[in-house]
Design a protein around this motif. Structure first.
Motif, PDB file in Angstrom:
ATOM      1  N   GLU A 181       0.834  -1.208   0.000  1.00 43.25           N
ATOM      2  CA  GLU A 181       0.000   0.000   0.000  1.00 43.25           C
ATOM      3  C   GLU A 181       0.870   1.259   0.000  1.00 43.25           C
ATOM      4  N   GLU A 182       1.907   1.253   0.816  1.00 43.39           N
ATOM      5  CA  GLU A 182       2.817   2.409   0.860  1.00 43.39           C
ATOM      6  C   GLU A 182       3.499   2.598  -0.490  1.00 43.39           C
ATOM      7  N   GLN A 184       0.977   4.167  -2.871  1.00 38.94           N
ATOM      8  CA  GLN A 184       0.807   5.602  -2.619  1.00 38.94           C
ATOM      9  C   GLN A 184       1.966   6.394  -3.188  1.00 38.94           C
ATOM     10  N   ARG A 244      -5.916   3.127  -5.626  1.00 36.90           N
ATOM     11  CA  ARG A 244      -6.558   1.999  -4.950  1.00 36.90           C
ATOM     12  C   ARG A 244      -5.643   0.776  -4.975  1.00 36.90           C
ATOM     13  N   CYS A 245      -5.906  -0.112  -4.050  1.00 37.53           N
ATOM     14  CA  CYS A 245      -5.239  -1.411  -4.040  1.00 37.53           C
ATOM     15  C   CYS A 245      -6.333  -2.464  -4.091  1.00 37.53           C
ATOM     16  N   ARG A 258      -9.266  -1.220  -1.436  1.00 40.54           N
ATOM     17  CA  ARG A 258      -9.051  -0.199  -0.412  1.00 40.54           C
ATOM     18  C   ARG A 258      -8.452   1.026  -1.096  1.00 40.54           C
ATOM     19  N   SER A 259      -8.959   2.177  -0.693  1.00 38.97           N
ATOM     20  CA  SER A 259      -8.419   3.431  -1.206  1.00 38.97           C
ATOM     21  C   SER A 259      -7.042   3.661  -0.603  1.00 38.97           C
ATOM     22  N   LEU A 260      -6.138   4.190  -1.402  1.00 36.05           N
ATOM     23  CA  LEU A 260      -4.796   4.490  -0.916  1.00 36.05           C
ATOM     24  C   LEU A 260      -4.640   5.976  -0.588  1.00 36.05           C
ATOM     25  N   ARG A 261      -5.689   6.741  -0.706  1.00 38.28           N
ATOM     26  CA  ARG A 261      -5.627   8.182  -0.424  1.00 38.28           C
ATOM     27  C   ARG A 261      -6.219   8.505   0.910  1.00 38.28           C
TER      28      ARG A 261
END
Length: 180
Positions: free
Chosen positions: A125-126, A129, A135-136, A177-180
């Motif tokens: 996820e990092e 971003q 998104r992931c 999942r949103s990454l923002r």
């Protein structure tokens, strides 16, 4: 939890990565119930406990990481414990725009249930971003209860399914999942 180091994979890691087994055991399966009445289609999933642990072989749609398909990944991250490769996560950006797709995540059997899979997902996820992804997305076989539990623990939301998506024709559940 063991001290886990996450870094980008290098070609020299490949022999260690292909040795990681992708099979798993599950005590639960997410069973699909599908009903069509008039102009309404209803699909429900509910978790069913199995009478004994089910050993499941990898049936994913994506080929397991190897030298021939290494270049198809946007990134491969590895987990190390005491400088030994114990797991990896493979990421692709070839499926949906601005979405990093986890195509594979595997941890050595003797290192499972120690937080390494979670560390790999958080690192992915990092990485997403930092590289501009919004998104992931995860694809998880309905039999893979340990992975579904991890997705839910990481606050991924169920966002769909595909019946017969995997090579072994199993149902695959999608979580995002949103990454923002």
């Amino acid at each position: 939890m063991p001290e886990v180091e996450i870094r980008s994979a290098v070609k020299e890691d490949l022999l260690s990565l292909v040795a990681i087994r992708h099979d798993y055991q599950s005590l639960y399966v997410w069973q699909m119930e599908h009903t069509v009445t008039g102009s309404e289609i209803t699909v429900n999933f509910h978790q069913v406990r199995l009478p004994h642990p089910l050993k499941v072989q990898y049936g994913g749609r994506h080929p397991i990481l190897n030298a021939e398909n290494w270049s198809r990944y946007q990134a491969v991250l590895v987990a190390l414990v005491q400088e030994e490769v114990v797991g990896y996560i493979a990421l692709s950006d070839q499926i949906l725009p601005k979405t990093i797709w986890v195509t594979d995540c595997a941890v050595h059997g003797n290192q499972r249930r120690k937080g390494i899979g979670m560390a790999l997902h958080l690192a992915a996820e990092e990485w997403g971003q930092q590289n501009g992804f919004m998104r992931c997305m995860l694809e998880i076989e309905s039999k893979n209860s340990p992975a579904i539990q991890l997705a839910r623990k990481l606050n991924y939301e169920f966002c769909g399914y595909n019946d017969h998506y995997s090579v072994n024709q199993d149902i695959v559940l999608f979580f995002a999942r949103s990454l923002r």
